[in-house]
Design a protein around this motif. Structure first.
Motif, PDB file in Angstrom:
ATOM      1  N   ALA A 205     -30.706  38.644  48.623  1.00 49.34           N
ATOM      2  CA  ALA A 205     -30.116  37.368  48.219  1.00 49.34           C
ATOM      3  C   ALA A 205     -30.177  37.271  46.697  1.00 49.34           C
ATOM      4  N   PHE A 206     -29.063  36.893  46.084  1.00 52.10           N
ATOM      5  CA  PHE A 206     -29.056  36.682  44.637  1.00 52.10           C
ATOM      6  C   PHE A 206     -29.894  35.449  44.332  1.00 52.10           C
ATOM      7  N   ASP A 207     -30.854  35.601  43.414  1.00 55.32           N
ATOM      8  CA  ASP A 207     -31.798  34.518  43.131  1.00 55.32           C
ATOM      9  C   ASP A 207     -31.507  33.834  41.806  1.00 55.32           C
ATOM     10  N   ALA A 208     -31.263  34.608  40.749  1.00 56.87           N
ATOM     11  CA  ALA A 208     -31.015  34.011  39.431  1.00 56.87           C
ATOM     12  C   ALA A 208     -30.556  35.083  38.460  1.00 56.87           C
ATOM     13  N   GLU A 209     -29.964  34.653  37.353  1.00 50.07           N
ATOM     14  CA  GLU A 209     -29.629  35.577  36.274  1.00 50.07           C
ATOM     15  C   GLU A 209     -30.057  34.961  34.960  1.00 50.07           C
ATOM     16  N   SER A 210     -30.301  35.812  33.972  1.00 52.90           N
ATOM     17  CA  SER A 210     -30.648  35.359  32.637  1.00 52.90           C
ATOM     18  C   SER A 210     -29.650  35.948  31.649  1.00 52.90           C
ATOM     19  N   ASP A 211     -29.186  35.114  30.725  1.00 55.66           N
ATOM     20  CA  ASP A 211     -28.279  35.605  29.678  1.00 55.66           C
ATOM     21  C   ASP A 211     -29.030  35.794  28.360  1.00 55.66           C
ATOM     22  N   LEU A 212     -30.354  35.856  28.459  1.00 54.87           N
ATOM     23  CA  LEU A 212     -31.193  35.972  27.276  1.00 54.87           C
ATOM     24  C   LEU A 212     -30.827  37.174  26.414  1.00 54.87           C
ATOM     25  N   LEU A 213     -30.397  38.265  27.047  1.00 52.16           N
ATOM     26  CA  LEU A 213     -30.112  39.515  26.327  1.00 52.16           C
ATOM     27  C   LEU A 213     -28.617  39.781  26.178  1.00 52.16           C
ATOM     28  N   MET A 214     -27.803  38.779  26.456  1.00 48.47           N
ATOM     29  CA  MET A 214     -26.356  38.977  26.431  1.00 48.47           C
ATOM     30  C   MET A 214     -25.690  38.583  25.115  1.00 48.47           C
ATOM     31  N   GLY A 215     -26.482  38.168  24.144  1.00 47.65           N
ATOM     32  CA  GLY A 215     -25.902  37.740  22.877  1.00 47.65           C
ATOM     33  C   GLY A 215     -25.553  38.900  21.967  1.00 47.65           C
ATOM     34  N   GLY A 216     -25.250  38.570  20.710  1.00 50.12           N
ATOM     35  CA  GLY A 216     -24.948  39.610  19.722  1.00 50.12           C
ATOM     36  C   GLY A 216     -23.483  39.998  19.718  1.00 50.12           C
ATOM     37  N   GLY A 217     -23.176  41.020  18.945  1.00 53.54           N
ATOM     38  CA  GLY A 217     -21.788  41.410  18.751  1.00 53.54           C
ATOM     39  C   GLY A 217     -21.348  42.608  19.546  1.00 53.54           C
ATOM     40  N   ASP A 218     -22.051  42.916  20.623  1.00 52.14           N
ATOM     41  CA  ASP A 218     -21.704  44.076  21.448  1.00 52.14           C
ATOM     42  C   ASP A 218     -20.405  43.803  22.213  1.00 52.14           C
ATOM     43  N   PRO A 219     -19.350  44.619  22.011  1.00 49.73           N
ATOM     44  CA  PRO A 219     -18.097  44.392  22.729  1.00 49.73           C
ATOM     45  C   PRO A 219     -18.159  44.813  24.195  1.00 49.73           C
ATOM     46  N   ARG A 220     -19.219  45.543  24.577  1.00 52.51           N
ATOM     47  CA  ARG A 220     -19.461  45.962  25.956  1.00 52.51           C
ATOM     48  C   ARG A 220     -18.469  47.007  26.463  1.00 52.51           C
ATOM     49  N   ASN A 221     -17.701  47.587  25.568  1.00 52.32           N
ATOM     50  CA  ASN A 221     -16.734  48.621  25.979  1.00 52.32           C
ATOM     51  C   ASN A 221     -16.881  49.900  25.167  1.00 52.32           C
ATOM     52  N   VAL A 222     -18.062  50.080  24.540  1.00 54.09           N
ATOM     53  CA  VAL A 222     -18.361  51.305  23.799  1.00 54.09           C
ATOM     54  C   VAL A 222     -19.654  51.890  24.358  1.00 54.09           C
ATOM     55  N   ALA A 223     -19.883  53.178  24.125  1.00 55.28           N
ATOM     56  CA  ALA A 223     -21.082  53.846  24.628  1.00 55.28           C
ATOM     57  C   ALA A 223     -22.337  53.225  24.023  1.00 55.28           C
ATOM     58  N   VAL A 224     -23.406  53.202  24.798  1.00 48.91           N
ATOM     59  CA  VAL A 224     -24.615  52.505  24.358  1.00 48.91           C
ATOM     60  C   VAL A 224     -25.276  53.181  23.161  1.00 48.91           C
ATOM     61  N   ARG A 225     -24.965  54.470  22.915  1.00 43.87           N
ATOM     62  CA  ARG A 225     -25.542  55.151  21.761  1.00 43.87           C
ATOM     63  C   ARG A 225     -24.599  55.151  20.560  1.00 43.87           C
ATOM     64  N   GLU A 226     -23.507  54.431  20.676  1.00 38.23           N
ATOM     65  CA  GLU A 226     -22.593  54.278  19.543  1.00 38.23           C
ATOM     66  C   GLU A 226     -23.334  53.493  18.455  1.00 38.23           C
ATOM     67  N   GLY A 227     -23.201  53.959  17.226  1.00 33.60           N
ATOM     68  CA  GLY A 227     -24.042  53.456  16.138  1.00 33.60           C
ATOM     69  C   GLY A 227     -24.107  51.957  15.975  1.00 33.60           C
ATOM     70  N   SER A 228     -23.007  51.265  16.182  1.00 36.58           N
ATOM     71  CA  SER A 228     -22.984  49.823  15.925  1.00 36.58           C
ATOM     72  C   SER A 228     -23.756  49.014  16.954  1.00 36.58           C
ATOM     73  N   VAL A 229     -24.018  49.601  18.132  1.00 36.66           N
ATOM     74  CA  VAL A 229     -24.690  48.835  19.187  1.00 36.66           C
ATOM     75  C   VAL A 229     -25.999  49.459  19.656  1.00 36.66           C
ATOM     76  N   GLN A 230     -26.285  50.686  19.251  1.00 33.38           N
ATOM     77  CA  GLN A 230     -27.478  51.365  19.757  1.00 33.38           C
ATOM     78  C   GLN A 230     -28.735  50.527  19.490  1.00 33.38           C
ATOM     79  N   GLY A 231     -29.481  50.277  20.566  1.00 26.91           N
ATOM     80  CA  GLY A 231     -30.686  49.464  20.462  1.00 26.91           C
ATOM     81  C   GLY A 231     -30.434  47.974  20.504  1.00 26.91           C
ATOM     82  N   HIS A 232     -29.165  47.585  20.514  1.00 29.28           N
ATOM     83  CA  HIS A 232     -28.840  46.158  20.488  1.00 29.28           C
ATOM     84  C   HIS A 232     -27.700  45.828  21.457  1.00 29.28           C
ATOM     85  N   THR A 233     -27.648  46.547  22.565  1.00 30.20           N
ATOM     86  CA  THR A 233     -26.583  46.290  23.537  1.00 30.20           C
ATOM     87  C   THR A 233     -26.800  44.949  24.241  1.00 30.20           C
TER      88      THR A 233
END
Length: 244
Positions: A205-233
């Protein structure tokens, strides 16, 4: 009526006490002097105290941490659950067959005292006894990849390993909703909507979600090790519950 009121007051005080104990334990775990500086440097992006609190970890819990990596969260979970709890660091069986691969994690488990390293096949495992919480961070997408990928098997194993009412906590690098399964290998991200569909399809059963880590300028369509987002996805955090 007075009896009911007194009972409700007692329940509120008990719940408040549990929350305070949980917060104090997690805060102390994150602030512990033995945490490596390399871990502390990641805290601003990972917000460990808030994430552990959202997952509902508390003193005395028994936790299965899937794919703990270098132990960033293992240290925090171990010290949050305390001597009355336990953490099973669940790793791929192949690691145990590779000389030296588990040395650092085994040494960490020995130093913490309430951690046991358990090599398994993720797609089909069970533990000695059901646990309170199964935890995984930044790994869920990986279980879609490779010649023996079987995400349904992983989720079924997690379901089996939990007590009725137990929590399955999943945090991962977020792809765009609707991106599909291909991004798991192409970008090393997970489509949040697909993760939700898969885990609830496994009986949770889905219980809850948190958007605590969803901020920042990550476009979410590049690889996680791409320089602009690495460590800050951007990362989604979902809490599921096993019915019961």
């Amino acid at each position: 009526m007075r009896r009911v009121s007194l009972a409700l007051m007692a329940l509120a005080l008990t719940c408040g006490g549990v929350a305070l104990a949980q917060t104090a334990a997690t805060t102390a775990a994150v602030a512990h002097a033995d945490r490596p500086e390399t871990d502390r440097a990641r805290d601003a992006a990972r917000k460990p105290a808030e994430i552990v609190a959202f997952a509902g970890v508390k003193p005395g819990d028994v936790i299965a941490e899937l794919a703990p990596g270098g132990g960033y969260y293992t240290r925090i979970l171990s010290r949050t659950v305390g001597p009355g709890g336990h953490v099973y660091a669940v790793v791929p069986a192949a690691f145990a067959q590779s000389p030296g691969r588990l040395d650092a994690l085994n040494a960490l488990a020995t130093s913490l005292g309430n951690v046991t390293v358990v090599p398994v096949t993720f797609t089909d495992f069970s533990l000695d006894a059901p646990v309170d919480l199964v935890w995984t961070t930044e790994n869920y997408h990986d279980w879609h990849n490779g010649p023996t990928a079987n995400i349904a098997g992983v989720n079924a194993s997690v379901f089996r390993s939990l007590k009725p009412g137990g929590i399955y906590f999943v945090e991962d690098h977020a792809a765009l909703n609707g991106a599909g399964a291909a991004v798991t290998s192409e970008l090393h991200r997970m489509d949040p909507a697909l993760a939700l569909e898969e885990v609830t399809g496994a009986g949770f059963a889905f219980d809850a979600e948190s958007d605590l880590l969803m901020g920042g300028g990550d476009p979410r369509n590049v690889a996680v090790r791409e320089g602009s987002v690495q460590g800050h996805t951007a990362r989604f955090a979902y809490r599921f519950r096993k019915p019961g």
